[in-house]
Scaffold this motif. Structure first.
Motif: not given
Length: 603
Positions: A71-76, A81-89
């Motif tokens: 976690a970094a502020g309101s993001g990851l 470097g900023p990232v987003r997790l784009e996942a499938v269940n």
């Protein structure tokens, strides 16, 4: 007017023992899902040890504490470097009667499925497991988990380990014989789940192929406040941190209280004492659309319409009632009476500020006894009395009554009694209100799905059936009125869309913002670890499933939310429309959209 709106109980398709709501809401949604895009967020390579079932070694990847999602502020971020997790269940068939000793033979997926996940453009997999699998056979559980971590690392995707059902707890299917809320009152069960997370954390504290630990899926507590989950959540956080200072934690809100889905009036989100946490909610709005025809939804919901649909309006807050424009049938008489038809006749809506209306069944004025309601119909006519359309035709059969919710305008005692009855005028269901005795209060049933636009100058008519059992005034001064009624509304100043939004992206954004306010207030990251729609939304002409998913992906990106699509394998909501094994029939329209939006191969 206060109201309690129950989440729809969602039940999964064709399970042997445990059946899982495809959203699981029920709801409802019920709520909604989050996948994070991890550009440059590639798991560290650690050789093939995990794939061979060996316990990962702390120094095997040479990264130490680097390479972890945090976690970094309101993001990851990863390594700054900023990232987003784009996942499938991956459901891993958690809802089936699988014993922990059978995991290595599970038909849900193989190594090749991780390659397919990567090819579609995902960078992560939300990986469900049942806590009982660990309790039943820890050795096989570790071998199974090690193997999947190795596959994930080999194909450069990360795992979000998801405790989908805890040891000794199960509430995802209210009709299952295995339903249990003992977790919330049994200290030994709570300790067993804390120990499970301690063991996972100790084993994988240096494993960067794991993005996060999702501590408990959709908590439904037995108390009335949700505080039981707040206390257990902190205990699970502490259990992880006793061994693992590195991994991101996922903490969902309260999904239900009182041993039922739905937590009206309760703020679902809360902070835990840890600074490396992502706060989660699931998103399947509007549930009537995303779960239409789904066999596991109690009902089931039938045709839920299309998306977007400017002719469908959805409420966004307080409503401004035009009391002089309300339309009612004659009242049910005192005494005991059999089923009879009641009709308001054609009534013009004259107020030019009127924009919407909704049918209700209402008892007011101080009533003793029981009033029963069935088969509600609303019809619209032009100024000359020519029929334009049948707006509502709800037979209130066994399935239909599930969509109505009870309400009263005063929470003071004595409270009226409400029931979904097992008998009706011509079928096995109706609605009832008993002993609405307060002369200054109203009580009844409503269904927000029956909200509709009105045109000033047109005429409207409400019809239906009522019967009474020992109806009497509650006092000498009381004069009970028991009617079928159309409430008419104007715009509400300050409410989103004036109180009503069309079924389109603006409504999705409004619904999402109710959750995102928590993240904004506290400056913490949020996610949507479940979202999705049934196959019919993609396969039936004009349903608009691709548009709904496209709008969702756009909102997730705009709000910097990690997400996970429900689900990979699934006969009704899957990217592959089979329950397990080889991918089978692909949901081609959905897969093509995901490739384009997520930058997958061929997208």
């Amino acid at each position: 007017m206060s109201s309690q709106v129950p989440q729809l109980p969602l039940l999964p398709a064709a399970p042997r023992r445990r059946r899982r709501p495809a959203r699981s809401r029920r709801l409802w949604a019920l709520m909604l899902v989050s996948l994070l895009a991890v550009t440059g967020c590639t798991p560290g390579s650690g050789g093939d040890d995990a794939a061979q079932g060996a316990e990962p070694a702390a120094a095997s990847n040479g990264l130490g504490t680097d390479g972890f999602v945090r976690a970094a502020g309101s993001g990851l971020e990863v390594d700054g470097g900023p990232v987003r997790l784009e996942a499938v269940n991956f459901s891993n068939l958690y809802h089936r009667d699988i014993d922990g000793s059978e995991l290595l033979e599970s038909p849900h997926h193989s190594e090749q499925d991780f390659a397919r996940v990567k090819e579609l453009g995902f960078n992560s997999v939300r990986f469900a497991f049942d806590g009982d699998w660990y309790a039943e056979d820890p050795e096989v559980f570790w071998q199974w988990l090690d193997r999947n971590i190795g596959w994930a690392r080999q194909h450069e995707v990360r795992l979000i380990l998801d405790l989908h059902t805890p040891i000794g707890g199960f509430w995802l299917d209210p009709t299952s014989e295995d339903v249990s809320f003992d977790l919330w009152s049994d200290p030994e069960l709570q300790q067993a789940n804390a120990d499970l997370w301690t063991d996972i954390a100790a084993r994988y504290k240096d494993e960067t192929a794991i993005a996060a630990y999702d501590l408990l899926n959709e908590p439904v507590t037995s108390d009335s406040t949700g505080e039981q989950w707040e206390e257990l959540a902190q205990r699970l956080v502490d259990a992880v941190r006793a061994e693992d200072p590195h991994h991101l934690l996922v903490v969902g809100g309260v999904y239900g209280v009182g041993e039922a889905y739905g937590a009206a009036g309760i703020d679902p989100h809360f902070l835990v004492d840890d600074d490396n946490v992502m706060y989660d909610f699931h998103f399947y709005e509007p549930i009537k659309y995303t779960h239409q025809y789904a066999s596991w939804v109690e009902g089931p919901i039938q045709d839920g319409g299309r998306y977007p649909d400017p002719d469908v309006i959805l409420p966004t807050g307080e409503r401004t009632y035009l009391t002089e424009s309300a339309i009612s049938t004659p009242s049910l008489p005192v005494g005991t009476s059999g089923w009879a038809a009641y009709d308001s006749g054609l009534v013009e809506i004259e107020d030019e500020s009127a924009i919407a209306a909704m049918p209700l069944v209402v008892a007011q004025g101080g009533m003793r006894g029981t009033a029963y309601f069935d088969a509600v119909r609303v019809t619209e006519y032009d100024a000359d009395g020519q029929e334009i359309r049948r707006v509502v035709d709800d037979q209130l059969d066994g399935d239909g009554t599930l969509d109505w919710y009870q309400w009263s305008s005063d929470d003071a005692a004595p409270a009226p009694e409400f029931a979904r009855e097992s008998s009706g005028r011509e079928d096995g269901a109706s609605l009832s209100v008993t002993d609405a005795t307060r002369a200054d209060a109203l009580a009844g049933w409503s269904n927000d799905a029956h909200l509709f636009k009105v045109v000033p100058g047109n005429q409207y008519r409400i019809q239906g059936y009522m019967r009474g059992e020992d109806i009497a005034p509650a006092s000498a001064a009381a004069s009970p009125q028991i009617v079928l009624k159309l409430d008419v509304y104007a715009e509400t100043e300050g409410a989103a869309g004036g109180g009503f939004l069309p079924r389109d992206k603006t409504f999705l954004e409004y619904q999402m913002e109710e959750n995102l306010a928590f993240g904004a207030e506290h400056g913490v990251p949020m996610s949507v670890m479940e979202f999705g729609a049934v196959r019919q939304a993609f396969q039936m002409e004009g349903k608009g499933g691709e548009q709904w998913v496209g709008d969702m992906l756009s909102l997730l990106e705009e709000n910097n939310l990690s997400f996970s699509y429900w689900e990979y394998h699934g006969t009704e909501m899957g990217l592959y429309l089979s329950g397990s094994g080889e991918p089978g029939e692909p949901n081609t329209a959905l897969q093509d959209l995901l490739r384009r939006e997520l930058g997958g191969e061929g997208g």
